[in-house]
Design an enzyme around this catalytic site. Structure first.
Site, PDB file in Angstrom:
ATOM      1  N   ASP A 298       0.866  -1.173   0.000  1.00  0.00           N
ATOM      2  CA  ASP A 298       0.000   0.000   0.000  1.00  0.00           C
ATOM      3  C   ASP A 298       0.907   1.229   0.000  1.00  0.00           C
ATOM      4  O   ASP A 298       2.124   1.096  -0.045  1.00  0.00           O
ATOM      5  CB  ASP A 298      -0.908  -0.004   1.247  1.00  0.00           C
ATOM      6  CG  ASP A 298      -0.118   0.150   2.543  1.00  0.00           C
ATOM      7  OD1 ASP A 298       1.123   0.185   2.508  1.00  0.00           O
ATOM      8  OD2 ASP A 298      -0.757   0.234   3.604  1.00  0.00           O
TER       9      ASP A 298
ATOM     10  N   ASP B 163       1.491   4.645   2.374  1.00  0.00           N
ATOM     11  CA  ASP B 163       1.099   5.287   3.637  1.00  0.00           C
ATOM     12  C   ASP B 163       1.494   6.763   3.612  1.00  0.00           C
ATOM     13  O   ASP B 163       2.642   7.091   3.289  1.00  0.00           O
ATOM     14  CB  ASP B 163       1.813   4.605   4.813  1.00  0.00           C
ATOM     15  CG  ASP B 163       1.606   3.099   4.806  1.00  0.00           C
ATOM     16  OD1 ASP B 163       0.491   2.661   5.109  1.00  0.00           O
ATOM     17  OD2 ASP B 163       2.563   2.361   4.467  1.00  0.00           O
TER      18      ASP B 163
ATOM     19  N   ASP C  27      -3.275   4.467   2.730  1.00  0.00           N
ATOM     20  CA  ASP C  27      -3.601   4.788   4.131  1.00  0.00           C
ATOM     21  C   ASP C  27      -3.220   6.227   4.408  1.00  0.00           C
ATOM     22  O   ASP C  27      -2.117   6.658   4.052  1.00  0.00           O
ATOM     23  CB  ASP C  27      -2.809   3.896   5.107  1.00  0.00           C
ATOM     24  CG  ASP C  27      -3.312   2.460   5.117  1.00  0.00           C
ATOM     25  OD1 ASP C  27      -4.374   2.198   4.514  1.00  0.00           O
ATOM     26  OD2 ASP C  27      -2.645   1.612   5.723  1.00  0.00           O
TER      27      ASP C  27
HETATM   28  P1  UTP Z   1       2.354  -1.156   6.670  1.00  0.00           P
HETATM   29  O1  UTP Z   1       1.508  -2.317   7.069  1.00  0.00           O
HETATM   30  O2  UTP Z   1       1.879  -0.328   5.550  1.00  0.00           O
HETATM   31  O3  UTP Z   1       3.812  -1.743   6.392  1.00  0.00           O
HETATM   32  O4  UTP Z   1       2.522  -0.267   7.975  1.00  0.00           O
HETATM   33  P2  UTP Z   1       4.988  -1.224   5.466  1.00  0.00           P
HETATM   34  O5  UTP Z   1       6.192  -1.281   6.304  1.00  0.00           O
HETATM   35  O6  UTP Z   1       4.646   0.083   4.824  1.00  0.00           O
HETATM   36  O7  UTP Z   1       5.119  -2.358   4.383  1.00  0.00           O
HETATM   37  P3  UTP Z   1       4.332  -2.526   2.992  1.00  0.00           P
HETATM   38  O8  UTP Z   1       5.334  -2.224   1.962  1.00  0.00           O
HETATM   39  O9  UTP Z   1       3.185  -1.586   2.955  1.00  0.00           O
HETATM   40  O10 UTP Z   1       3.889  -3.945   2.969  1.00  0.00           O
HETATM   41  C1  UTP Z   1       3.455   0.783   8.103  1.00  0.00           C
HETATM   42  C2  UTP Z   1       3.712   1.075   9.543  1.00  0.00           C
HETATM   43  O11 UTP Z   1       2.606   1.752  10.122  1.00  0.00           O
HETATM   44  C3  UTP Z   1       2.310   1.228  11.370  1.00  0.00           C
HETATM   45  C4  UTP Z   1       2.702  -0.230  11.286  1.00  0.00           C
HETATM   46  O12 UTP Z   1       2.991  -0.760  12.546  1.00  0.00           O
HETATM   47  C5  UTP Z   1       3.925  -0.174  10.384  1.00  0.00           C
HETATM   48  O13 UTP Z   1       5.094  -0.045  11.181  1.00  0.00           O
HETATM   49  N1  UTP Z   1       0.874   1.411  11.671  1.00  0.00           N
HETATM   50  C6  UTP Z   1      -0.080   0.952  10.835  1.00  0.00           C
HETATM   51  C7  UTP Z   1       0.521   2.065  12.811  1.00  0.00           C
HETATM   52  O14 UTP Z   1       1.406   2.496  13.583  1.00  0.00           O
HETATM   53  N2  UTP Z   1      -0.809   2.242  13.122  1.00  0.00           N
HETATM   54  C8  UTP Z   1      -1.788   1.773  12.321  1.00  0.00           C
HETATM   55  O15 UTP Z   1      -2.974   1.958  12.645  1.00  0.00           O
HETATM   56  C9  UTP Z   1      -1.417   1.118  11.141  1.00  0.00           C
HETATM   57 MN    MN Z   2       2.765   0.409   3.793  1.00  0.00          MN
END
Ligand code: UTP
Ligand code: MN
Length: 495
Positions: free
Chosen positions: A334, A336, A419
C-alpha cells in the site's frame, strides 16, 4: 595516584560550570573517571558535575576504585598508551569506554548496561586476537532491532526467506510467541554487513535459537530446508496465505473458512452462508490490482494526488510518505501518508474533506474513515499494539496509468491501497516514527524504551516512568536522544 594531565595548548577558560554540591551517590557499583586529555578541563568539570548531580560517583583521580573510564576524542592507541603510563591495570570489572556510554547513561539517569559498541578496545589486544576477528565483529550485534542498522541490502536472503516462512506458518497456527522468535532471528541476519559463510558464523549472534540454527545448518548443507519445503506444500499454509492476502480478511476469518473446508476464492464466493463485509467485498472486487505490488513511481504519483486534495482543504498542511516507501523500499503493498496540519484541531476536518474530493473526482473505490479517539488524558497507554487513536482512513483509489491495464475492460486505471493518518500537531513526531516502521523495529523500540530505560513509547507519546513526565520531541532525533539511542535513519530501519 594522580594522572599527569598532558600540557594543553589552549588558553585556560573559567572552570566552574556549576558548583559541586554534596550530591547523594545513587549507584554504588560504579565509579567514573573522565579522561581530561582531548576532552579539556572545563568540559571535564562540567560533565563530572553533571554526573554527580545525577547520583554518580566521579573520581578526579584514576584510582583503584574507578570502574568506568570514559574518554572523548582520543584514538584507541593514544588512550591506551596514556593509560599504561598511568599504571592503569586491567581488571575484569574495569571498563574503558567511549563517551557515548556516558551520554546514554546521563540521559537514562542511570548507568546503562555496557555493550560491546561502547568499548574502546586496547589495539594491542586486538592484534593478538585477530584470528577471532569475525566472531568478534558478530558479538557487537544488539538483541534490539532499534540498535541495529538494517538497510534493504539483505546479504542473507536465502536464510531470512526461510525463517520468515516458518514465522508466517506459526502465525497462521496462532503461535505468536514462537513466530516472533523466527522473525527476530531473520531480522538479526538482515542487519549483517555480509553473508554468513559457515555455520560457526551464527555462534555469536543474538536471537538465534536452536530451531533457527538448525534451519540455517540445513540450508548450508543442502541448499534448502526440508521443513520450509514441507510448509510451502502444506494445504493449510497455502490456503491461509491465499485467504489472508485479501484486504479485510484477517487470520480468524481465513481459519474459519479453511476449517469449513473452503480452499479457493470461488468456493468462498459461492458459499451461501458466507456474508462478506464491505471491506472484504472491496478486497475481492479489486483483488487483481491490489494484490500486485505498488511501485515507487506509483507512490509518487499518488502523493501528488493526495497533496492536491489536502492543500485544497488547508493550504498550510503538508503530506509526507511514510511506511515502507519512507524506508526506501521500491515496492509496497500500500502507500502510507501522514498529514501535518499547522494548528491543533485542524487534523479532524482534513480526512473527511480529502475523501469528499476523491469522490467528486471519481477516483474513490473504497473508504473506511476512522475518526479520532485520541484523548490526551488517557496517556500514557499501557497497551502497545500498533493501533493508535488518530484520525485515519483506509482507502482504495483509482490511479491513472499510461497504458490500459486490461484491454477487455478498457481500463486506464489501477486500484491502489492508500492509508492516510492525520495526528494532532503536537503528536506528529511520535506518529511519524510509529508509521515509518518496520513493525519489528517499532516493536523493539518500545520494548527497549520500557525494559532498558523505564519509558513508555507509542504512536502518541514518550513517557518517563521515573519522573512521571511526558518527554517532548520536535524531531525523530529527539526521541532517539531521549532513549539514549544512536539515531537510526529511516532507510536503516528495515529490521
Ligand atoms: P504497513 O503495514 O503499511 O507496512 O505499515 P509497510 O512497512 O509500509 O510495508 P508494505 O510495503 O506496505 O507492505 C506501516 C507502519 O505503520 C504502522 C505499522 O505498525 C507499520 O510499522 N501502523 C499501521 C501504525 O502504527 N498504526 C496503524 O494503525 C497502522
Ligand atoms: Mn505500507
Amino acid at each position: 595516584m594522580l594522572p599527569t594531565a598532558l600540557p594543553t595548548r589552549k588558553r585556560r577558560r573559567p572552570e566552574v560550570a556549576f558548583a559541586r554540591g554534596r550530591e547523594e551517590v545513587k549507584f554504588r557499583d560504579v565509579t567514573l573517571y573522565l579522561v581530561e586529555r582531548r576532552m579539556g578541563k572545563s568540559r571535564r568539570n562540567f560533565l563530572s558535575n553533571l554526573a554527580r548531580s545525577k547520583g554518580f560517583c566521579v573520581d578526579d583521580a584514576l584510582s583503584s576504585d574507578v570502574t568506568h573510564v570514559v574518554s572523548e576524542g582520543n584514538s584507541a592507541q593514544e588512550l591506551w598508551n596514556w593509560l599504561e603510563e598511568q599504571g592503569f591495570g586491567e581488571k575484569h570489572d574495569r571498563h574503558v569506554l567511549h563517551i557515548s556510554w556516558f551520554t546514554e547513561s546521563m540521559s537514562a539517569g542511570q548507568p546503562v548496561p555496557v555493550e560491546i559498541r561502547h568499548y574502546i578496545q586496547d589495539p594491542s589486544v586486538d592484534q593478538k586476537s585477530s584470528a577471532h576477528s569475525s566472531a568478534k565483529q558478530d558479538s557487537t550485534v544488539s538483541t534490539y532491532a532499534c540498535q541495529r542498522r538494517t538497510t534493504l541490502n539483505n546479504h542473507n536472503k536465502i536464510f531470512t526467506d526461510a525463517l520468515e516462512i516458518l514465522a508466517e506458518n506459526l502465525e497462521f497456527c496462532g503461535d505468536q510467541g514462537p513466530s516472533l522468535a523466527f522473525r527476530r532471528a531473520a531480522s538479526v541476519l538482515k542487519s549483517l554487513p555480509a553473508a554468513l559463510r559457515r555455520q560457526e558464523d551464527t555462534q555469536r549472534l543474538p536471537c538465534l535459537g536452536e530451531h533457527s540454527k538448525a534451519i540455517i545448518e540445513e540450508i548450508f548443507e543442502c541448499g534448502s530446508s526440508s521443513r520450509v519445503e514441507e510448509i510451502l506444500n502444506d494445504e493449510r499454509y497455502r490456503t491461509m496465505k491465499l485467504f489472508s492476502s485479501v484486504f479485510g480478511v484477517g487470520l480468524k476469518t481465513s481459519e474459519n473458512w479453511f476449517c469449513r473446508g473452503l480452499r479457493t476464492f470461488e468456493q468462498v464466493l459461492s458459499e451461501p452462508s458466507i456474508r462478506l463485509n464491505r471491506m472484504q467485498t472491496a478486497g475481492f472486487l479489486f483483488y487483481e490490482d491490489i494484490s500486485k505490488p505498488v511501485s515507487r513511481t506509483e507512490a509518487s504519483a499518488l502523493k501528488i494526488i493526495v497533496e492536491e486534495a489536502v492543500i485544497c482543504v488547508n493550504p498550510f498542511a503538508t503530506v509526507s510518505i511514510t511506511g515502507g516507501f519512507r524506508r526506501g523500499k521500491e515496492f509496497g503493498h500500500d502507500v502510507d501518508f501522514i498529514i501535518k496540519t499547522p494548528e491543533a484541531g485542524q487534523e479532524d476536518v482534513i480526512l473527511p474533506a480529502v475523501i469528499e474530493r476523491f469522490k467528486s473526482q471519481n477516483i474513490l473505490l473504497y473508504s473506511d474513515l476512522q475518526e479520532s479517539t485520541f484523548d490526551i488524558r488517557q496517556l500514557p497507554t499501557h497497551c502497545f499494539d500498533a493501533m493508535d487513536h488518530f484520525s485515519k482512513c483506509f482507502l482504495i483509489v483509482k490511479l491513472k496509468c499510461e497504458q490500459e491495464t486490461d484491454a477487455r475492460a478498457a481500463r486506464d486505471w489501477k486500484a491502489v491501497r492508500v492509508d492516510l493518518v492525520a495526528p494532532p500537531l503536537e503528536r506528529y513526531t511520535y506518529a511519524l516514527l510509529g508509521w515509518t516502521g518496520s513493525t519489528l523495529f517499532e516493536r523493539d523500540l518500545r520494548r527497549f524504551a520500557r525494559l532498558e530505560r523505564g519509558k513508555l513509547l507509542d504512536n502518541h507519546a514518550l513517557y518517563d516512568k521515573a519522573t512521571n513526565t511526558f518527554l517532548p520531541a520536535n524531531t525523530e532525533e529527539d526521541i532517539f536522544a531521549h532513549l539514549g539511542l544512536e539515531y537510526i535513519e529511516p532507510w536503516q530501519r528495515n529490521a
